[in-house]
Scaffold this motif. Structure first.
Motif, PDB file in Angstrom:
ATOM      1  N   GLN A   8     -13.641  63.287  23.419  1.00 37.74           N
ATOM      2  CA  GLN A   8     -13.509  62.047  24.191  1.00 37.74           C
ATOM      3  C   GLN A   8     -13.050  60.921  23.256  1.00 37.74           C
ATOM      4  OE1 GLN A   8     -17.571  62.562  24.639  1.00 37.74           O
ATOM      5  NE2 GLN A   8     -17.581  62.783  26.856  1.00 37.74           N
ATOM      6  N   PRO A   9     -11.789  60.562  23.244  1.00 35.33           N
ATOM      7  CA  PRO A   9     -11.335  59.495  22.346  1.00 35.33           C
ATOM      8  C   PRO A   9     -11.967  58.141  22.682  1.00 35.33           C
ATOM      9  CG  PRO A   9      -9.492  60.743  23.207  1.00 35.33           C
ATOM     10  CD  PRO A   9     -10.700  61.179  23.984  1.00 35.33           C
ATOM     11  N   GLU A  10     -12.189  57.901  23.994  1.00 30.72           N
ATOM     12  CA  GLU A  10     -12.716  56.606  24.395  1.00 30.72           C
ATOM     13  C   GLU A  10     -13.526  56.760  25.689  1.00 30.72           C
ATOM     14  OE1 GLU A  10     -10.024  53.306  24.087  1.00 30.72           O
ATOM     15  OE2 GLU A  10     -10.996  52.218  25.722  1.00 30.72           O
ATOM     16  N   MET A  11     -14.617  55.995  25.755  1.00 28.02           N
ATOM     17  CA  MET A  11     -15.443  55.966  26.958  1.00 28.02           C
ATOM     18  C   MET A  11     -15.902  54.535  27.183  1.00 28.02           C
ATOM     19  SD  MET A  11     -17.846  59.312  26.620  1.00 28.02           S
ATOM     20  CE  MET A  11     -18.332  59.211  28.341  1.00 28.02           C
ATOM     21  N   SER A  12     -16.105  54.214  28.446  1.00 33.93           N
ATOM     22  CA  SER A  12     -16.684  52.902  28.752  1.00 33.93           C
ATOM     23  C   SER A  12     -17.659  53.046  29.908  1.00 33.93           C
ATOM     24  CB  SER A  12     -15.601  51.880  29.074  1.00 33.93           C
ATOM     25  OG  SER A  12     -14.941  52.222  30.266  1.00 33.93           O
ATOM     26  N   VAL A  13     -18.762  52.315  29.819  1.00 36.17           N
ATOM     27  CA  VAL A  13     -19.785  52.310  30.854  1.00 36.17           C
ATOM     28  C   VAL A  13     -20.303  50.901  31.022  1.00 36.17           C
ATOM     29  CG1 VAL A  13     -20.470  54.696  30.420  1.00 36.17           C
ATOM     30  CG2 VAL A  13     -21.665  52.834  29.249  1.00 36.17           C
ATOM     31  N   GLN A  14     -20.983  50.688  32.130  1.00 33.56           N
ATOM     32  CA  GLN A  14     -21.613  49.398  32.376  1.00 33.56           C
ATOM     33  C   GLN A  14     -22.937  49.335  31.603  1.00 33.56           C
ATOM     34  OE1 GLN A  14     -18.646  47.908  34.389  1.00 33.56           O
ATOM     35  NE2 GLN A  14     -20.557  46.719  34.342  1.00 33.56           N
ATOM     36  N   GLU A  15     -23.243  48.125  31.219  1.00 27.15           N
ATOM     37  CA  GLU A  15     -24.524  47.875  30.553  1.00 27.15           C
ATOM     38  C   GLU A  15     -25.660  48.449  31.399  1.00 27.15           C
ATOM     39  OE1 GLU A  15     -25.100  43.705  30.046  1.00 27.15           O
ATOM     40  OE2 GLU A  15     -26.654  43.935  28.517  1.00 27.15           O
ATOM     41  N   ALA A  16     -26.639  49.034  30.736  1.00 30.53           N
ATOM     42  CA  ALA A  16     -27.846  49.624  31.333  1.00 30.53           C
ATOM     43  C   ALA A  16     -27.624  51.051  31.840  1.00 30.53           C
ATOM     44  CB  ALA A  16     -28.446  48.781  32.434  1.00 30.53           C
ATOM     45  N   GLU A  17     -26.392  51.502  31.877  1.00 28.31           N
ATOM     46  CA  GLU A  17     -26.143  52.884  32.299  1.00 28.31           C
ATOM     47  C   GLU A  17     -26.415  53.855  31.145  1.00 28.31           C
ATOM     48  OE1 GLU A  17     -22.731  52.280  35.766  1.00 28.31           O
ATOM     49  OE2 GLU A  17     -22.173  53.118  33.828  1.00 28.31           O
ATOM     50  N   THR A  18     -26.447  55.108  31.499  1.00 29.29           N
ATOM     51  CA  THR A  18     -26.607  56.178  30.516  1.00 29.29           C
ATOM     52  C   THR A  18     -25.250  56.810  30.253  1.00 29.29           C
ATOM     53  OG1 THR A  18     -28.891  56.646  31.123  1.00 29.29           O
ATOM     54  CG2 THR A  18     -27.662  58.430  30.084  1.00 29.29           C
ATOM     55  N   VAL A  19     -24.983  57.107  28.998  1.00 26.83           N
ATOM     56  CA  VAL A  19     -23.703  57.711  28.628  1.00 26.83           C
ATOM     57  C   VAL A  19     -23.955  58.871  27.668  1.00 26.83           C
ATOM     58  CG1 VAL A  19     -23.369  56.049  26.726  1.00 26.83           C
ATOM     59  CG2 VAL A  19     -21.390  57.236  27.712  1.00 26.83           C
ATOM     60  N   THR A  20     -23.140  59.902  27.796  1.00 30.15           N
ATOM     61  CA  THR A  20     -23.252  61.067  26.924  1.00 30.15           C
ATOM     62  C   THR A  20     -21.940  61.306  26.199  1.00 30.15           C
ATOM     63  OG1 THR A  20     -24.916  62.099  28.344  1.00 30.15           O
ATOM     64  CG2 THR A  20     -23.739  63.536  26.824  1.00 30.15           C
ATOM     65  N   LEU A  21     -22.024  61.399  24.886  1.00 34.22           N
ATOM     66  CA  LEU A  21     -20.865  61.668  24.039  1.00 34.22           C
ATOM     67  C   LEU A  21     -20.928  63.116  23.580  1.00 34.22           C
ATOM     68  CD1 LEU A  21     -20.920  58.457  21.799  1.00 34.22           C
ATOM     69  CD2 LEU A  21     -19.990  58.754  24.093  1.00 34.22           C
ATOM     70  N   SER A  22     -19.811  63.805  23.661  1.00 29.72           N
ATOM     71  CA  SER A  22     -19.826  65.231  23.338  1.00 29.72           C
ATOM     72  C   SER A  22     -19.330  65.508  21.925  1.00 29.72           C
ATOM     73  CB  SER A  22     -18.985  66.007  24.342  1.00 29.72           C
ATOM     74  OG  SER A  22     -17.631  65.641  24.214  1.00 29.72           O
ATOM     75  N   CYS A  23     -19.813  66.607  21.383  1.00 34.38           N
ATOM     76  CA  CYS A  23     -19.417  67.048  20.050  1.00 34.38           C
ATOM     77  C   CYS A  23     -19.592  68.565  19.987  1.00 34.38           C
ATOM     78  CB  CYS A  23     -20.279  66.380  18.986  1.00 34.38           C
ATOM     79  SG  CYS A  23     -20.028  67.014  17.305  1.00 34.38           S
ATOM     80  N   THR A  24     -18.588  69.245  19.529  1.00 38.69           N
ATOM     81  CA  THR A  24     -18.715  70.672  19.249  1.00 38.69           C
ATOM     82  C   THR A  24     -18.294  70.919  17.815  1.00 38.69           C
ATOM     83  OG1 THR A  24     -16.487  71.135  20.062  1.00 38.69           O
ATOM     84  CG2 THR A  24     -18.303  71.373  21.634  1.00 38.69           C
ATOM     85  N   TYR A  25     -18.780  71.998  17.259  1.00 39.96           N
ATOM     86  CA  TYR A  25     -18.491  72.279  15.865  1.00 39.96           C
ATOM     87  C   TYR A  25     -18.308  73.782  15.697  1.00 39.96           C
ATOM     88  CZ  TYR A  25     -23.446  73.341  16.008  1.00 39.96           C
ATOM     89  OH  TYR A  25     -24.666  73.855  16.346  1.00 39.96           O
ATOM     90  N   ASP A  26     -17.730  74.135  14.592  1.00 37.89           N
ATOM     91  CA  ASP A  26     -17.485  75.543  14.322  1.00 37.89           C
ATOM     92  C   ASP A  26     -17.966  75.856  12.913  1.00 37.89           C
ATOM     93  OD1 ASP A  26     -14.595  77.737  14.050  1.00 37.89           O
ATOM     94  OD2 ASP A  26     -16.667  78.144  14.610  1.00 37.89           O
ATOM     95  N   THR A  27     -18.867  76.806  12.800  1.00 39.42           N
ATOM     96  CA  THR A  27     -19.362  77.220  11.501  1.00 39.42           C
ATOM     97  C   THR A  27     -19.915  78.621  11.595  1.00 39.42           C
ATOM     98  OG1 THR A  27     -20.850  76.661   9.676  1.00 39.42           O
ATOM     99  CG2 THR A  27     -21.663  76.245  11.899  1.00 39.42           C
ATOM    100  N   SER A  28     -19.914  79.309  10.482  1.00 40.72           N
ATOM    101  CA  SER A  28     -20.533  80.625  10.410  1.00 40.72           C
ATOM    102  C   SER A  28     -21.906  80.550   9.745  1.00 40.72           C
ATOM    103  CB  SER A  28     -19.642  81.595   9.633  1.00 40.72           C
ATOM    104  OG  SER A  28     -19.411  81.094   8.327  1.00 40.72           O
ATOM    105  N   GLU A  29     -22.283  79.341   9.341  1.00 42.39           N
ATOM    106  CA  GLU A  29     -23.569  79.159   8.699  1.00 42.39           C
ATOM    107  C   GLU A  29     -24.701  79.163   9.721  1.00 42.39           C
ATOM    108  OE1 GLU A  29     -23.828  79.206   5.539  1.00 42.39           O
ATOM    109  OE2 GLU A  29     -21.718  78.973   5.005  1.00 42.39           O
ATOM    110  N   ASN A  30     -25.897  79.494   9.268  1.00 40.73           N
ATOM    111  CA  ASN A  30     -27.046  79.484  10.158  1.00 40.73           C
ATOM    112  C   ASN A  30     -27.920  78.249   9.948  1.00 40.73           C
ATOM    113  OD1 ASN A  30     -28.687  80.782  12.176  1.00 40.73           O
ATOM    114  ND2 ASN A  30     -30.176  81.194  10.544  1.00 40.73           N
TER     115      ASN A  30
END
Lengths: 113, 116
Positions: A8-30
């Motif tokens: 998500q390059p950019e997001m906007s929400v109204q004050e007092a709302e809830t927002v979720t930012l996503s992130c995924t990653y790739d690794t072979s480590e535990n």
């Protein structure tokens, strides 16, 4: 190679709302660590929250919480009751020891009054 | 000090000139990191110091880039013969402990370098 993706390059929400930012990653480590950092226009990078991969419980810091899904390699940030001061760039980062952080490209979050 | 400080805050230089960027970490922090942040992008790791030694220089983009740390404190990042693609914000961070942990990195405000 270890990579971090913020779709998500950019997001906007109204004050007092809830927002979720996503992130995924790739690794072979535990064993690794995940972070969300906030960078306001002042450029100062500020830690928002961190998660150790060996912990099953999702980290929480006041209005900020994460949804860590290890099998899916997903690490989303939820901001509840958003405030104007939350406006910033948010970066997801990953590290496997030694302490070199690998960063996503960031999500620009705008909180509207 | 109370936080990580960096100087100068902004630096404008001409192509081909050398520049030095300074970082003062939090007192007592043994590990120090340099990152580069190009406009609108995430951070690129440049180099990491443990004490005065640099066990990981893998991120330095070319031999024009070098860094040193003295007294387990101040670090200087030097860019020789600057190029326009070197224009970026250079961020420094420090942590309390040696490698083997994943302590939170505390960041300075960065130096914005502009190469004309």
């Amino acid at each position: 190679a270890q990579t971090v993706t913020q779709s998500q390059p950019e997001m906007s929400v109204q004050e007092a709302e809830t927002v979720t930012l996503s992130c995924t990653y790739d690794t072979s480590e535990n064993n690794y660590y995940l972070f969300w950092y906030k960078q306001p226009p002042s450029r100062q990078m500020i830690l928002v929250i961190r998660q150790e991969a060996y912990k099953q419980q999702n980290a929480t810091e006041n209005r900020f919480s994460v949804n860590f899904q290890k099998a899916a390699k997903s690490f989303s940030l939820k901001i509840s009751d958003s405030q104007l001061g939350d406006t910033a760039m948010y970066f997801c980062a990953f590290t496997h020891l030694p302490n070199q952080l690998i960063w996503g490209a960031g999500t620009k979050l705008i909180i509207k009054p | 000090g109370a936080g990580v400080s960096q100087s100068p805050s902004n630096k404008v230089t001409e192509k081909g000139k050398d520049v030095e960027l300074r970082c003062d970490p939090i007192s007592g922090h043994t590990a120090l990191y340099w990152y580069r942040q190009r406009l609108g992008q995430g951070l690129e790791f440049l180099i990491y110091f443990q004490g005065n030694s640099a066990p990981d220089k893998s991120g330095l983009p070319s031999d024009r880039f070098s860094a040193e740390r003295t007294g387990e404190s101040v670090s200087t990042l030097t860019i020789q013969r600057t190029q326009q693609e070197d224009s970026a914000v250079y961020l420094c961070a420090s942590t309390e402990q040696a490698s083997g942990s994943a302590d939170t990195q505390y960041f300075g405000p960065g130096t914005r370098l502009t190469v004309l």
